[in-house]
Enzyme design. Structure first.
Site, short mmCIF file in Angstrom:
data_model
loop_
_atom_site.label_atom_id
_atom_site.label_comp_id
_atom_site.label_asym_id
_atom_site.label_seq_id
_atom_site.Cartn_x
_atom_site.Cartn_y
_atom_site.Cartn_z
N SER A 14 31.75 29.38 43.57
CA SER A 14 32.00 27.95 43.76
C SER A 14 33.32 27.66 44.46
O SER A 14 33.47 26.61 45.09
CB SER A 14 31.97 27.23 42.40
N VAL A 80 28.82 34.65 33.54
CA VAL A 80 28.57 36.09 33.70
C VAL A 80 28.81 36.88 32.41
O VAL A 80 28.39 38.02 32.30
CB VAL A 80 29.40 36.71 34.85
N ASN A 106 32.46 38.95 41.65
CA ASN A 106 33.71 38.29 42.01
C ASN A 106 34.25 37.38 40.91
O ASN A 106 35.45 37.14 40.84
CB ASN A 106 33.47 37.48 43.30
N TYR A 171 44.50 40.85 31.93
CA TYR A 171 43.92 40.82 33.28
C TYR A 171 43.98 42.21 33.92
O TYR A 171 42.99 42.69 34.50
CB TYR A 171 44.69 39.79 34.11
P1 NAP Z 1 39.31 31.09 41.47
O1 NAP Z 1 39.67 30.31 42.68
O2 NAP Z 1 39.88 30.71 40.14
O3 NAP Z 1 37.71 31.14 41.36
C1 NAP Z 1 37.11 31.85 40.31
C2 NAP Z 1 35.60 31.76 40.46
O4 NAP Z 1 35.00 32.45 39.35
C3 NAP Z 1 35.10 30.34 40.44
O5 NAP Z 1 34.01 30.24 41.32
C4 NAP Z 1 34.64 30.17 38.99
O6 NAP Z 1 33.64 29.21 38.93
C5 NAP Z 1 34.08 31.56 38.70
N1 NAP Z 1 34.00 31.89 37.29
C6 NAP Z 1 35.01 31.96 36.38
N2 NAP Z 1 34.54 32.31 35.19
C7 NAP Z 1 33.19 32.48 35.33
C8 NAP Z 1 32.14 32.86 34.45
N3 NAP Z 1 32.37 33.14 33.16
N4 NAP Z 1 30.89 32.93 34.95
C9 NAP Z 1 30.65 32.65 36.24
N5 NAP Z 1 31.60 32.30 37.13
C10 NAP Z 1 32.86 32.21 36.67
O7 NAP Z 1 39.69 32.63 41.65
P2 NAP Z 1 39.90 33.51 42.96
O8 NAP Z 1 41.34 33.59 43.22
O9 NAP Z 1 38.98 33.09 44.03
O10 NAP Z 1 39.46 34.92 42.38
C11 NAP Z 1 38.22 35.53 42.65
C12 NAP Z 1 38.27 36.97 42.18
O11 NAP Z 1 39.32 37.64 42.88
C13 NAP Z 1 38.57 37.12 40.70
O12 NAP Z 1 37.86 38.20 40.17
C14 NAP Z 1 40.06 37.41 40.69
O13 NAP Z 1 40.45 38.12 39.54
C15 NAP Z 1 40.18 38.24 41.95
N6 NAP Z 1 41.54 38.30 42.50
C16 NAP Z 1 42.18 37.16 42.91
C17 NAP Z 1 43.48 37.26 43.44
C18 NAP Z 1 44.24 36.07 43.92
O14 NAP Z 1 45.43 36.25 44.26
N7 NAP Z 1 43.68 34.89 43.99
C19 NAP Z 1 44.09 38.51 43.52
C20 NAP Z 1 43.40 39.62 43.09
C21 NAP Z 1 42.12 39.52 42.59
P3 NAP Z 1 33.56 28.04 37.84
O15 NAP Z 1 34.95 27.82 37.33
O16 NAP Z 1 33.01 26.92 38.63
O17 NAP Z 1 32.64 28.58 36.81
#
Ligand code: NAP
Length: 263
Positions: A14, A80, A106, A171
């Site tokens: 999303s 998930v 993701n 985390y």
């Molecule tokens: P984000 O903007 O907070 O988006 C998180 C996404 O995960 C949203 O679409 C959210 O959708 C969904 N989500 C959360 N809990 C969920 C659940 N229980 N079931 C289904 N969907 C769920 O995060 P992001 O930064 O894009 O991160 C995406 C991935 O990259 C994550 O795994 C994060 O740990 C990883 N990551 C991010 C960074 C960074 O700097 N941003 C760095 C390293 C790794 P809803 O809230 O609408 O459910």
């Protein structure tokens, strides 16, 4: 990297990185099944962006729906961490498109805090979404991919899972666990034509990192060799590569997309 005729399931599509992954895969011709906890609002916006991106992509293979017809992006509400939801997600994908070629785990959350102050429920919530969620999705999809004798699984880890970070013990544990699962699954599924890799993003500009103060962000960017914070597109392109046929001989690997943060 042509993905036409392929079907991809992307969790957490999303917003942020997941949204860009959906768009990148759609642009390359894939059918996309995206999930978030709600199928409304932001998730529907992602679906519309995917359809727009696909309309500009090369013509699909013969027998595939033509660009601009039959929406080939669908949204499913799925937590998930819930086995029943994950089963419904994968069944919907398979029923709609006949196969599942690509799974991108993701979906992820943070609930940061120093160990002494970390609540048990915050530890459990992060492990359940980030680690158990990836387990449930891989378990549910593996039978389909084994029967197809084809699959690409890309798990989103983090540099924090490799190097650790104060205040993010839960985390880091979840993301280190994702790497362990990736390497184990690569060994288990390799003989069936399924590759399993992880991408470890560094500091990426999304809602997850939005709370940081501007001067902290500037200081962090200064320490990155490429002198900038990453974009969701930076990560999405790496995922698209690992999801493609071009990456056929790569499995069990962790690809850091961090601007050289830890070189
Ligand atoms: P984000 O903007 O907070 O988006 C998180 C996404 O995960 C949203 O679409 C959210 O959708 C969904 N989500 C959360 N809990 C969920 C659940 N229980 N079931 C289904 N969907 C769920 O995060 P992001 O930064 O894009 O991160 C995406 C991935 O990259 C994550 O795994 C994060 O740990 C990883 N990551 C991010 C960074 C960074 O700097 N941003 C760095 C390293 C790794 P809803 O809230 O609408 O459910």
């Amino acid at each position: 990297m042509d993905l036409s005729g392929k079907t991809a399931v992307v969790t957490g599509g999303s917003r942020g990185i997941g949204r860009e992954i959906c768009i990148e895969l759609a642009k390359r011709g894939a059918n996309v099944v995206l999930c978030a906890r709600s199928a409304e609002g932001a998730a529907q916006e992602t679906a519309a962006l995917c359809e727009a991106a696909r309309a500009e992509s090369p013509a699909p293979a013969e027998g595939e729906p033509q660009n601009g017809q039959d929406p080939r992006t669908i949204v499913v509400a799925c937590n998930v961490a819930d086995a029943g939801d994950v089963k419904t997600l994968m069944e919907t994908a398979r029923r709609t498109f006949g196969r599942i070629d690509i799974l991108v785990n993701n979906a992820g959350i943070t609930k940061d805090g120093l160990l002494m102050r970390m609540k048990e429920e915050d530890f459990d919530a992060v492990i359940n979404t980030n680690l158990k969620g990836a387990f449930l999705c891989m378990k549910e999809v593996s039978g389909v991919m084994m029967r197809q004798r084809y699959g690409r699984i890309v798990n989103i880890s983090s540099v924090v899972g490799i190097h650790g970070n104060a205040g993010q013990m839960n985390y880091a544990a979840s993301k280190a666990g994702v790497i362990g699962m990736t390497k184990s699954m690569a060994r288990e599924l390799g003989s069936r034509g399924i590759t399993v890799n992880a991408v470890a993003p560094g500091f990426i500009d999304t809602d997850m990192t939005a709370a940081l103060a501007p001067d902290t962000r500037e200081k962090m960017a200064e320490q990155i060799p490429l002198k900038r914070i990453g974009t969701p597109q930076d990560v999405a392109k790496a995922v698209a590569f690992l999801a493609s046929d071009e990456a056929a001989y790569i499995t069990g690997q962790v690809l850091s997309v961090d601007g050289g943060m830890y070189t």
